[in-house]
Design a protein around this motif. Structure first.
Motif, short mmCIF file in Angstrom:
data_model
loop_
_atom_site.label_atom_id
_atom_site.label_comp_id
_atom_site.label_asym_id
_atom_site.label_seq_id
_atom_site.Cartn_x
_atom_site.Cartn_y
_atom_site.Cartn_z
N ALA A 51 0.84 -1.20 0.00
CA ALA A 51 0.00 0.00 0.00
C ALA A 51 0.87 1.25 0.00
CB ALA A 51 -0.91 0.00 1.22
N TYR A 52 1.98 1.20 0.74
CA TYR A 52 2.93 2.33 0.74
C TYR A 52 3.49 2.55 -0.66
CZ TYR A 52 6.93 5.24 1.96
OH TYR A 52 7.83 6.27 2.02
N ALA A 55 0.76 4.17 -2.86
CA ALA A 55 0.50 5.57 -2.50
C ALA A 55 1.67 6.47 -2.87
CB ALA A 55 0.21 5.67 -1.00
N SER A 56 2.89 6.00 -2.66
CA SER A 56 4.06 6.83 -2.99
C SER A 56 4.18 7.03 -4.49
CB SER A 56 5.33 6.18 -2.44
OG SER A 56 5.58 4.92 -3.04
N LEU A 59 1.65 9.67 -5.42
CA LEU A 59 2.13 10.98 -4.96
C LEU A 59 3.27 11.48 -5.85
CD1 LEU A 59 1.48 13.07 -2.85
CD2 LEU A 59 3.05 11.92 -1.28
N ILE A 114 -4.80 1.89 -9.10
CA ILE A 114 -5.37 1.64 -7.77
C ILE A 114 -6.25 0.40 -7.75
CG2 ILE A 114 -6.87 2.58 -5.97
CD1 ILE A 114 -5.79 5.36 -6.67
N SER A 135 -5.07 13.50 2.71
CA SER A 135 -5.31 14.36 1.54
C SER A 135 -4.76 15.77 1.78
CB SER A 135 -6.81 14.42 1.23
OG SER A 135 -7.31 13.14 0.90
N ALA A 138 -1.02 15.50 1.62
CA ALA A 138 -0.57 15.28 0.25
C ALA A 138 -0.63 16.58 -0.56
CB ALA A 138 -1.42 14.21 -0.42
N VAL A 207 2.10 9.59 3.16
CA VAL A 207 1.69 8.21 2.93
C VAL A 207 1.44 7.49 4.25
CG1 VAL A 207 2.42 5.97 2.01
CG2 VAL A 207 2.85 8.04 0.71
N TRP A 210 -1.85 8.46 5.52
CA TRP A 210 -2.87 7.76 4.74
C TRP A 210 -3.01 6.31 5.19
CZ3 TRP A 210 -2.72 3.76 1.00
CH2 TRP A 210 -3.89 3.62 0.25
#
Length: 253
Positions: A51-52, A55-56, A59, A114, A135, A138, A207, A210
């Motif tokens: 998941a990291y 998300a990274s 981003l 995703i 959010s 981010a 992240v 999140w």
């Protein structure tokens, strides 16, 4: 005016559908390969690390910027003279133009990456609270990352070439932001160094928020820390601009 720049960047990105498709394919391959590596190394803690990684990567798409190269090209050609007389801030002109492209990439690639990652690795969705705090963090990370890159990019007024500043900032972000490897895998001495630098606030901390690794109080503290670093970069930019005004030399046309 900034809304028009945002829309222009969005439309320009739409024109290069083949390029978007190739970037999507490359990002899918990068995500899959990284996931396979983490699965082989960390079977027990795989989901959080996967998941990291997802998300990274998302981003990274939002924070992508070519400001160093843009400034270098315009200084060499003399087009920077036109930029400086526009009735709009040079910094925010490039920011919103780039953001329009990044938002389209984020939505287009996110719509594929995703769901694919969630289905492939059975990832869990974060809580509503984590999404809200994440959010905000981010959004500030996008501005902070651009501000750091822009501050470094201003050095081209002396160096006349953005290659070295881009290499320098890319190396710093790669090492200290947690972009490639989560900082929780770093040795304690290196992780402590990261805590005194702003780079971790552009990837790692948003992240982690999140992912729900922090309490509400810690999330708020990190958000205010991002705001503090934004003020620091703004002060640095102001100081550099004063120096530029004294030594500016337009080359080319």
């Amino acid at each position: 005016m900034y809304g028009a720049l945002l829309k222009f960047g969005w439309k320009r990105q739409i024109q290069y559908r083949a390029g978007m498709a190739l970037r999507l394919a490359g990002d899918m391959l990068r995500l899959y390969v990284k996931g396979c590596i983490w699965l082989a190394l960390l079977r027990d803690d795989f989901r959080e690390t996967a998941a990291y990684t997802l998300a990274s990567l998302m981003l990274l798409i939002l924070t992508d910027t070519r400001i160093s190269g843009e400034l270098a090209d315009r200084v060499r050609s003399g087009m920077i003279a036109v930029d400086l007389i526009r009735p709009v801030s040079l910094k925010w002109y490039f920011f919103f133009d780039q953001l329009g492209e990044n938002l389209l990439r984020f939505l287009a690639e996110g719509a594929v990456l995703i769901p694919a990652a969630v289905w492939l690795w059975k990832l869990l969705f974060p809580s509503v609270q984590s999404i809200c705090f994440g959010s905000i963090a981010a959004a500030l990370a996008v501005v902070l990352c651009y501000s750091i890159q822009y501050t470094a990019g201003l050095l081209v007024f002396w160096m006349k070439d953005g290659t070295y500043t881009r290499m320098m900032t890319d190396s710093l972000f790669t090492l200290f932001s947690g972009l490639s490897i989560p900082l929780w895998f770093y040795p304690p001495w290196l992780e402590n160094i990261c805590r005194y630098l702003p780079f971790r606030l552009t990837v790692y901390e948003p992240v982690c928020i999140w992912l729900g690794r922090y309490t509400d109080a810690e999330c708020i503290r990190l958000i205010f820390l991002e705001l503090g670093w934004l003020l620091v970069t703004a002060a640095l930019q102001r100081a550099v601009w004063k120096r530029i005004g004294a030594v500016l030399e337009i080359q080319g046309g």
